[in-house]
Design a protein around this motif. Structure first.
Motif, PDB file in Angstrom:
ATOM      1  N   ALA A  92       0.680  -1.301  -0.152  1.00 36.09           N
ATOM      2  CA  ALA A  92      -0.055  -0.201   0.030  1.00 36.09           C
ATOM      3  C   ALA A  92       0.913   1.228  -0.125  1.00 36.09           C
ATOM      4  CB  ALA A  92      -0.766  -0.010   1.017  1.00 36.09           C
ATOM      5  N   TYR A  93       1.762   1.217   0.774  1.00 33.11           N
ATOM      6  CA  TYR A  93       2.777   2.329   0.943  1.00 33.11           C
ATOM      7  C   TYR A  93       3.536   2.459  -0.397  1.00 33.11           C
ATOM      8  CZ  TYR A  93       6.478   5.648   2.091  1.00 33.11           C
ATOM      9  OH  TYR A  93       7.413   6.513   2.215  1.00 33.11           O
ATOM     10  N   SER A  94       4.127   1.525  -0.935  1.00 30.12           N
ATOM     11  CA  SER A  94       4.682   1.607  -2.107  1.00 30.12           C
ATOM     12  C   SER A  94       3.884   2.225  -3.493  1.00 30.12           C
ATOM     13  CB  SER A  94       5.285   0.311  -2.579  1.00 30.12           C
ATOM     14  OG  SER A  94       5.837   0.370  -4.001  1.00 30.12           O
ATOM     15  N   LYS A  95       2.571   1.580  -3.402  1.00 31.02           N
ATOM     16  CA  LYS A  95       1.624   2.204  -4.226  1.00 31.02           C
ATOM     17  C   LYS A  95       1.319   3.690  -4.261  1.00 31.02           C
ATOM     18  CE  LYS A  95      -2.080  -0.232  -5.744  1.00 31.02           C
ATOM     19  NZ  LYS A  95      -3.259  -1.243  -5.528  1.00 31.02           N
ATOM     20  N   VAL A  96       0.994   4.066  -3.003  1.00 34.11           N
ATOM     21  CA  VAL A  96       0.886   5.591  -2.941  1.00 34.11           C
ATOM     22  C   VAL A  96       1.931   6.405  -3.154  1.00 34.11           C
ATOM     23  CG1 VAL A  96       0.293   7.240  -1.234  1.00 34.11           C
ATOM     24  CG2 VAL A  96      -0.937   5.227  -1.217  1.00 34.11           C
ATOM     25  N   ALA A  97       3.377   5.771  -2.851  1.00 33.32           N
ATOM     26  CA  ALA A  97       4.317   6.659  -2.992  1.00 33.32           C
ATOM     27  C   ALA A  97       4.743   6.740  -4.434  1.00 33.32           C
ATOM     28  CB  ALA A  97       5.611   6.067  -2.259  1.00 33.32           C
ATOM     29  N   LYS A  98       4.505   5.659  -5.323  1.00 29.05           N
ATOM     30  CA  LYS A  98       4.791   5.870  -6.509  1.00 29.05           C
ATOM     31  C   LYS A  98       3.431   6.531  -7.682  1.00 29.05           C
ATOM     32  CE  LYS A  98       7.257   1.494  -6.802  1.00 29.05           C
ATOM     33  NZ  LYS A  98       7.070  -0.057  -7.165  1.00 29.05           N
ATOM     34  N   ARG A  99       2.422   6.337  -7.201  1.00 27.34           N
ATOM     35  CA  ARG A  99       1.359   6.852  -8.070  1.00 27.34           C
ATOM     36  C   ARG A  99       0.241   7.798  -7.367  1.00 27.34           C
ATOM     37  NH1 ARG A  99       1.473   1.405  -9.083  1.00 27.34           N
ATOM     38  NH2 ARG A  99      -0.314   1.075  -8.343  1.00 27.34           N
ATOM     39  N   GLY A 100       0.517   7.757  -6.061  1.00 29.50           N
ATOM     40  CA  GLY A 100      -0.593   8.679  -5.347  1.00 29.50           C
ATOM     41  C   GLY A 100       0.062   9.936  -4.697  1.00 29.50           C
ATOM     42  N   ASN A 101      -0.442  10.268  -3.616  1.00 24.91           N
ATOM     43  CA  ASN A 101       0.084  11.591  -2.895  1.00 24.91           C
ATOM     44  C   ASN A 101       0.475  11.157  -1.665  1.00 24.91           C
ATOM     45  OD1 ASN A 101       0.840  13.844  -1.660  1.00 24.91           O
ATOM     46  ND2 ASN A 101      -1.252  15.118  -2.247  1.00 24.91           N
ATOM     47  N   PRO A 102       1.738  10.965  -1.154  1.00 24.33           N
ATOM     48  CA  PRO A 102       2.216  10.558  -0.048  1.00 24.33           C
ATOM     49  C   PRO A 102       2.328  11.536   1.106  1.00 24.33           C
ATOM     50  CG  PRO A 102       3.967  10.620  -1.361  1.00 24.33           C
ATOM     51  CD  PRO A 102       2.794  10.817  -2.165  1.00 24.33           C
ATOM     52  N   ASN A 103       2.038  12.909   0.600  1.00 24.46           N
ATOM     53  CA  ASN A 103       1.875  13.900   1.654  1.00 24.46           C
ATOM     54  C   ASN A 103       0.808  14.158   2.442  1.00 24.46           C
ATOM     55  OD1 ASN A 103       4.603  14.924   0.736  1.00 24.46           O
ATOM     56  ND2 ASN A 103       3.531  15.794  -1.097  1.00 24.46           N
ATOM     57  N   VAL A 104      -0.218  13.310   1.997  1.00 22.49           N
ATOM     58  CA  VAL A 104      -1.526  13.311   2.715  1.00 22.49           C
ATOM     59  C   VAL A 104      -1.988  11.994   3.470  1.00 22.49           C
ATOM     60  CG1 VAL A 104      -2.524  15.183   1.470  1.00 22.49           C
ATOM     61  CG2 VAL A 104      -3.073  13.124   0.819  1.00 22.49           C
ATOM     62  N   THR A 105      -1.122  11.008   2.848  1.00 25.95           N
ATOM     63  CA  THR A 105      -1.489   9.537   3.260  1.00 25.95           C
ATOM     64  C   THR A 105      -0.483   8.887   4.206  1.00 25.95           C
ATOM     65  OG1 THR A 105      -2.035   9.314   0.889  1.00 25.95           O
ATOM     66  CG2 THR A 105      -1.850   7.482   2.383  1.00 25.95           C
ATOM     67  N   SER A 106      -1.071   8.244   5.184  1.00 23.38           N
ATOM     68  CA  SER A 106      -0.362   7.456   6.035  1.00 23.38           C
ATOM     69  C   SER A 106      -0.822   5.813   6.366  1.00 23.38           C
ATOM     70  CB  SER A 106      -0.127   8.055   7.338  1.00 23.38           C
ATOM     71  OG  SER A 106      -1.367   8.243   7.835  1.00 23.38           O
ATOM     72  N   PHE A 107       0.039   5.108   6.846  1.00 32.37           N
ATOM     73  CA  PHE A 107      -0.420   3.758   6.963  1.00 32.37           C
ATOM     74  C   PHE A 107      -0.225   3.092   8.464  1.00 32.37           C
ATOM     75  CE2 PHE A 107       0.114   4.148   2.408  1.00 32.37           C
ATOM     76  CZ  PHE A 107      -1.337   3.616   1.989  1.00 32.37           C
ATOM     77  N   LEU A 108      -1.030   2.416   8.972  1.00 29.45           N
ATOM     78  CA  LEU A 108      -0.894   1.836  10.246  1.00 29.45           C
ATOM     79  C   LEU A 108      -1.511   0.434  10.648  1.00 29.45           C
ATOM     80  CD1 LEU A 108      -0.586   2.563  13.241  1.00 29.45           C
ATOM     81  CD2 LEU A 108      -2.839   3.357  13.390  1.00 29.45           C
ATOM     82  N   ALA A 109      -0.575  -0.327  11.041  1.00 30.02           N
ATOM     83  CA  ALA A 109      -1.046  -1.864  11.115  1.00 30.02           C
ATOM     84  C   ALA A 109      -1.792  -1.638  12.530  1.00 30.02           C
ATOM     85  CB  ALA A 109       0.248  -2.553  11.447  1.00 30.02           C
ATOM     86  N   GLY A 110      -3.035  -2.308  12.455  1.00 24.33           N
ATOM     87  CA  GLY A 110      -3.686  -2.256  13.780  1.00 24.33           C
ATOM     88  C   GLY A 110      -5.035  -3.301  13.494  1.00 24.33           C
ATOM     89  N   ASN A 111      -5.812  -3.415  14.536  1.00 27.77           N
ATOM     90  CA  ASN A 111      -6.747  -4.203  14.712  1.00 27.77           C
ATOM     91  C   ASN A 111      -8.061  -3.420  14.425  1.00 27.77           C
ATOM     92  OD1 ASN A 111      -8.971  -5.474  15.765  1.00 27.77           O
ATOM     93  ND2 ASN A 111      -7.778  -6.266  17.801  1.00 27.77           N
ATOM     94  N   LEU A 112      -9.086  -3.695  13.462  1.00 26.58           N
ATOM     95  CA  LEU A 112     -10.297  -3.108  13.306  1.00 26.58           C
ATOM     96  C   LEU A 112     -11.255  -3.115  14.452  1.00 26.58           C
ATOM     97  CD1 LEU A 112     -10.952  -3.454   9.635  1.00 26.58           C
ATOM     98  CD2 LEU A 112      -9.479  -1.658  10.781  1.00 26.58           C
ATOM     99  N   GLU A 113     -10.935  -4.028  15.070  1.00 29.13           N
ATOM    100  CA  GLU A 113     -12.069  -3.975  16.516  1.00 29.13           C
ATOM    101  C   GLU A 113     -11.590  -3.167  17.670  1.00 29.13           C
ATOM    102  OE1 GLU A 113     -12.709  -8.314  17.751  1.00 29.13           O
ATOM    103  OE2 GLU A 113     -13.312  -8.407  15.614  1.00 29.13           O
ATOM    104  N   ARG A 114     -10.308  -2.678  17.616  1.00 32.20           N
ATOM    105  CA  ARG A 114      -9.890  -1.745  18.549  1.00 32.20           C
ATOM    106  C   ARG A 114      -8.987  -0.450  17.949  1.00 32.20           C
ATOM    107  NH1 ARG A 114      -8.273  -5.471  23.595  1.00 32.20           N
ATOM    108  NH2 ARG A 114      -9.693  -6.948  23.290  1.00 32.20           N
ATOM    109  N   LEU A 115      -9.509   0.428  17.161  1.00 36.03           N
ATOM    110  CA  LEU A 115      -9.166   1.462  16.449  1.00 36.03           C
ATOM    111  C   LEU A 115      -8.206   2.275  17.484  1.00 36.03           C
ATOM    112  CD1 LEU A 115     -12.033   1.946  13.639  1.00 36.03           C
ATOM    113  CD2 LEU A 115      -9.750   0.964  13.378  1.00 36.03           C
ATOM    114  N   PRO A 116      -7.040   2.836  17.059  1.00 33.84           N
ATOM    115  CA  PRO A 116      -6.511   3.741  17.981  1.00 33.84           C
ATOM    116  C   PRO A 116      -6.695   5.164  17.765  1.00 33.84           C
ATOM    117  CG  PRO A 116      -5.018   2.941  16.289  1.00 33.84           C
ATOM    118  CD  PRO A 116      -6.353   2.292  15.982  1.00 33.84           C
ATOM    119  N   PHE A 117      -7.816   5.577  17.199  1.00 35.63           N
ATOM    120  CA  PHE A 117      -8.307   6.841  17.170  1.00 35.63           C
ATOM    121  C   PHE A 117      -9.506   7.365  17.876  1.00 35.63           C
ATOM    122  CE2 PHE A 117      -7.203   4.714  12.915  1.00 35.63           C
ATOM    123  CZ  PHE A 117      -6.073   5.240  12.946  1.00 35.63           C
ATOM    124  N   THR A 118      -9.459   8.579  18.191  1.00 33.49           N
ATOM    125  CA  THR A 118     -10.599   9.253  19.184  1.00 33.49           C
ATOM    126  C   THR A 118     -11.812   9.414  18.363  1.00 33.49           C
ATOM    127  OG1 THR A 118      -9.846  11.296  18.930  1.00 33.49           O
ATOM    128  CG2 THR A 118      -9.074  10.487  20.592  1.00 33.49           C
TER     129      THR A 118
END
Length: 133
Positions: A92-118
């Motif tokens: 995913a990171y490679s795709k965005v770095a090559k063809r997307g906009n990495p300035n607005v995009t970030s990736f995180l490894a995590g569990n969807l049942e316990r999202l680390p966001f407020t």
């Protein structure tokens, strides 16, 4: 049925390893691999997205980042992809770095049942091809 316990529990580790293996089986990691074209399914989902530009979007279960790549080019202020597989996040990171906009995009490894966001961290959430997996 989902594994019980914390994201670092043995059950979650087994699930993460399963999806890491699937990433190896279904995706080409070699530099000479050509980018995949959007499938009819991906084009259909994208055509139905109505997120307001300028917002913050979470792609929950982002997989290989096909939607993050597209979203990153559409004028969103923040695009975050989260997935349990660290190996698929490499793609995913490679795709965005090559063809997307990495300035607005970030990736995180995590569990969807316990999202680390407020609450209210995002204006929109995309969660495609997750439940069936």
């Amino acid at each position: 049925m989902s594994p019980q316990g914390s994201p670092s529990s043995p059950d979650w580790q087994i699930l993460r390893e399963l999806y890491d293996r699937r990433a190896e089986e279904y995706h080409c990691f070699a530099p000479e691999c050509a980018p995949r074209a959007l499938s009819r399914k991906h084009r259909g989902i994208i055509a139905r997205l109505t997120f307001p530009p300028g917002g913050r979007v979470l792609d929950a279960g982002c997989g290989d980042g096909v939607y993050c790549e597209w979203l990153s080019l559409q004028g969103y202020a923040i695009v975050v992809g989260i997935d349990i597989s660290t190996r698929i996040l490499t793609i995913a990171y490679s795709k965005v770095a090559k063809r997307g906009n990495p300035n607005v995009t970030s990736f995180l490894a995590g569990n969807l049942e316990r999202l680390p966001f407020t609450d209210a961290s995002f204006d929109a959430v995309l969660c495609s091809q997750v439940i069936e997996h």
